[in-house]
Design a protein around this motif. Structure first.
Motif, PDB file in Angstrom:
ATOM      1  N   GLU A 158       0.823  -1.195   0.000  1.00  0.00           N
ATOM      2  CA  GLU A 158       0.000   0.000   0.000  1.00  0.00           C
ATOM      3  C   GLU A 158       0.867   1.259   0.000  1.00  0.00           C
ATOM      4  O   GLU A 158       0.585   2.215  -0.729  1.00  0.00           O
ATOM      5  N   TRP A 159       1.929   1.246   0.806  1.00  0.00           N
ATOM      6  CA  TRP A 159       2.782   2.437   0.886  1.00  0.00           C
ATOM      7  C   TRP A 159       3.435   2.729  -0.463  1.00  0.00           C
ATOM      8  O   TRP A 159       3.463   3.877  -0.921  1.00  0.00           O
ATOM      9  N   LEU A 160       3.921   1.674  -1.140  1.00  0.00           N
ATOM     10  CA  LEU A 160       4.527   1.854  -2.461  1.00  0.00           C
ATOM     11  C   LEU A 160       3.497   2.390  -3.457  1.00  0.00           C
ATOM     12  O   LEU A 160       3.803   3.253  -4.279  1.00  0.00           O
ATOM     13  N   GLN A 161       2.294   1.865  -3.383  1.00  0.00           N
ATOM     14  CA  GLN A 161       1.219   2.321  -4.254  1.00  0.00           C
ATOM     15  C   GLN A 161       0.943   3.808  -4.032  1.00  0.00           C
ATOM     16  O   GLN A 161       0.798   4.571  -4.997  1.00  0.00           O
ATOM     17  N   PHE A 162       0.879   4.234  -2.788  1.00  0.00           N
ATOM     18  CA  PHE A 162       0.599   5.634  -2.485  1.00  0.00           C
ATOM     19  C   PHE A 162       1.739   6.551  -2.921  1.00  0.00           C
ATOM     20  O   PHE A 162       1.500   7.643  -3.448  1.00  0.00           O
ATOM     21  N   GLY A 181      19.344   3.736 -13.078  1.00  0.00           N
ATOM     22  CA  GLY A 181      20.456   2.882 -12.677  1.00  0.00           C
ATOM     23  C   GLY A 181      20.521   2.586 -11.194  1.00  0.00           C
ATOM     24  O   GLY A 181      21.419   1.878 -10.748  1.00  0.00           O
ATOM     25  N   ARG A 182      19.578   3.093 -10.424  1.00  0.00           N
ATOM     26  CA  ARG A 182      19.581   2.844  -8.986  1.00  0.00           C
ATOM     27  C   ARG A 182      18.367   2.005  -8.601  1.00  0.00           C
ATOM     28  O   ARG A 182      17.319   2.076  -9.243  1.00  0.00           O
ATOM     29  N   SER A 183      18.494   1.247  -7.532  1.00  0.00           N
ATOM     30  CA  SER A 183      17.393   0.370  -7.134  1.00  0.00           C
ATOM     31  C   SER A 183      17.499   0.010  -5.659  1.00  0.00           C
ATOM     32  O   SER A 183      18.567   0.104  -5.048  1.00  0.00           O
ATOM     33  N   ILE A 184      16.360  -0.405  -5.096  1.00  0.00           N
ATOM     34  CA  ILE A 184      16.266  -0.830  -3.701  1.00  0.00           C
ATOM     35  C   ILE A 184      15.618  -2.203  -3.671  1.00  0.00           C
ATOM     36  O   ILE A 184      14.610  -2.437  -4.358  1.00  0.00           O
ATOM     37  N   ILE A 198      12.475  -2.048  -6.120  1.00  0.00           N
ATOM     38  CA  ILE A 198      12.110  -0.680  -6.501  1.00  0.00           C
ATOM     39  C   ILE A 198      13.201  -0.169  -7.435  1.00  0.00           C
ATOM     40  O   ILE A 198      14.377  -0.104  -7.048  1.00  0.00           O
ATOM     41  N   GLU A 199      12.826   0.197  -8.654  1.00  0.00           N
ATOM     42  CA  GLU A 199      13.809   0.605  -9.654  1.00  0.00           C
ATOM     43  C   GLU A 199      13.549   2.048 -10.087  1.00  0.00           C
ATOM     44  O   GLU A 199      12.430   2.407 -10.453  1.00  0.00           O
ATOM     45  N   PHE A 200      14.591   2.855 -10.028  1.00  0.00           N
ATOM     46  CA  PHE A 200      14.493   4.261 -10.378  1.00  0.00           C
ATOM     47  C   PHE A 200      14.809   4.463 -11.860  1.00  0.00           C
ATOM     48  O   PHE A 200      15.725   3.846 -12.390  1.00  0.00           O
ATOM     49  N   PHE A 205       9.922   6.131 -10.543  1.00  0.00           N
ATOM     50  CA  PHE A 205      10.296   4.792 -10.117  1.00  0.00           C
ATOM     51  C   PHE A 205       9.161   3.816 -10.400  1.00  0.00           C
ATOM     52  O   PHE A 205       7.983   4.199 -10.532  1.00  0.00           O
ATOM     53  N   THR A 206       9.510   2.554 -10.478  1.00  0.00           N
ATOM     54  CA  THR A 206       8.537   1.473 -10.571  1.00  0.00           C
ATOM     55  C   THR A 206       8.867   0.461  -9.485  1.00  0.00           C
ATOM     56  O   THR A 206       9.980   0.452  -8.948  1.00  0.00           O
ATOM     57  N   TRP A 207       7.887  -0.388  -9.158  1.00  0.00           N
ATOM     58  CA  TRP A 207       8.156  -1.409  -8.149  1.00  0.00           C
ATOM     59  C   TRP A 207       7.397  -2.679  -8.503  1.00  0.00           C
ATOM     60  O   TRP A 207       6.385  -2.651  -9.197  1.00  0.00           O
TER      61      TRP A 207
END
Length: 259
Positions: A158-162, A181-184, A198-200, A205-207
């Motif tokens: 939910e947090w990522l969606q928001f 080129g950065r990601s989590i 999570i990719e920037f 970003f997308t997840w």
């Protein structure tokens, strides 16, 4: 992303409120909440109960716009008696859950999240709101905090969606969450397949739920990952393992506090 059932969210509003009440009961209501420093424990409890009632009234009246506090019956408890506060919390959670159950997830009602104007949104939102503030209460009262794995995972979803929605609408902090080129990577060590990537990119970003090599990885029990992501646990806590570029995770946490 797989949502929990509407009935489950309604049940969790009551169950998480019971757990929050247990943490608050007997604790110092004037104690400062470390994770919400502007609030006392009493303020936290009143916020949770008021938010639940507000959401329930929006759904009950099929509101087409936000309600003012004074439009919500019993928005605050009557007096400072801890027993009154406890009863008020229990009654509000029960009434809100029952309103949402009767409405069903598809009933149309205003919400601040433009992509979902439904009772189903409010059932999920109030369950997860209570999940996170239960953690605040437990931390303040110094009592254990436990969370079901599927609910902890849904809190992250939910947090990522928001945050993604806030970025799409031009939130001043969320729009900074970009940079190709950065990601989590979040990796729960105690629950199979509970991983997020999570990719920037240049445009944001997308997840997705996935395993992958990332610029920074956070590993640990799922509940602790959820608490870090909601800024209830420091990322350098010994309860989690941080690998790679810690500054990128700090960058995310500092800019995902929209609203």
């Amino acid at each position: 992303m797989t949502l929990l059932t509407h009935e489950r969210y309604c049940d969790e509003i009551v169950l998480r409120t019971e757990a929050l009440r247990a943490a608050v009961r007997g604790a110092d209501l004037d104690a400062n909440v470390p994770t919400c420093p502007a609030w006392t424990l009493r303020d936290l409890a009143v916020h949770v109960g008021g938010a639940q009632r507000w959401a329930g009234e929006i759904v009950r009246t099929r509101a087409t716009e936000a309600l003012e506090d004074e439009q919500v019956p019993s928005f605050t408890p009557d007096g400072d008696d801890p027993a009154v506060l406890d009863d008020w919390l229990a009654d509000g959670a029960a009434r809100t859950a029952e309103t949402l159950r009767k409405a069903g997830p598809g009933l149309k009602a205003w919400s601040w999240y433009r992509q979902d104007q439904s009772a189903g949104f409010w059932a999920r939102r109030m369950a997860i709101e209570t999940v996170v503030h239960q953690a605040d209460a437990a931390l303040t009262a110094k009592v254990p905090y436990e969370m079901a794995a599927d609910l902890a995972a849904d809190t992250i979803d939910e947090w990522l969606q928001f945050v993604a929605g806030a970025q799409a609408e031009g939130d001043s902090e969320a729009v900074e969450l970009r940079g190709a080129g950065r990601s989590i990577h979040l990796h729960a060590t105690d629950v199979p397949d509970a991983e997020w990537l999570i990719e920037f990119g240049e445009d944001g970003f997308t997840w997705r739920r996935a395993h992958g090599k990332a610029t920074v990885a956070l590993r640990g029990p799922l509940t602790d990952l959820m608490l870090v992501f909601n800024r209830r646990l420091a990322p350098d806590s010994d309860r989690v393992e941080l690998l790679g570029d810690a500054e990128l995770l700090d960058f995310w946490l500092a800019r995902s506090s929209f609203g």
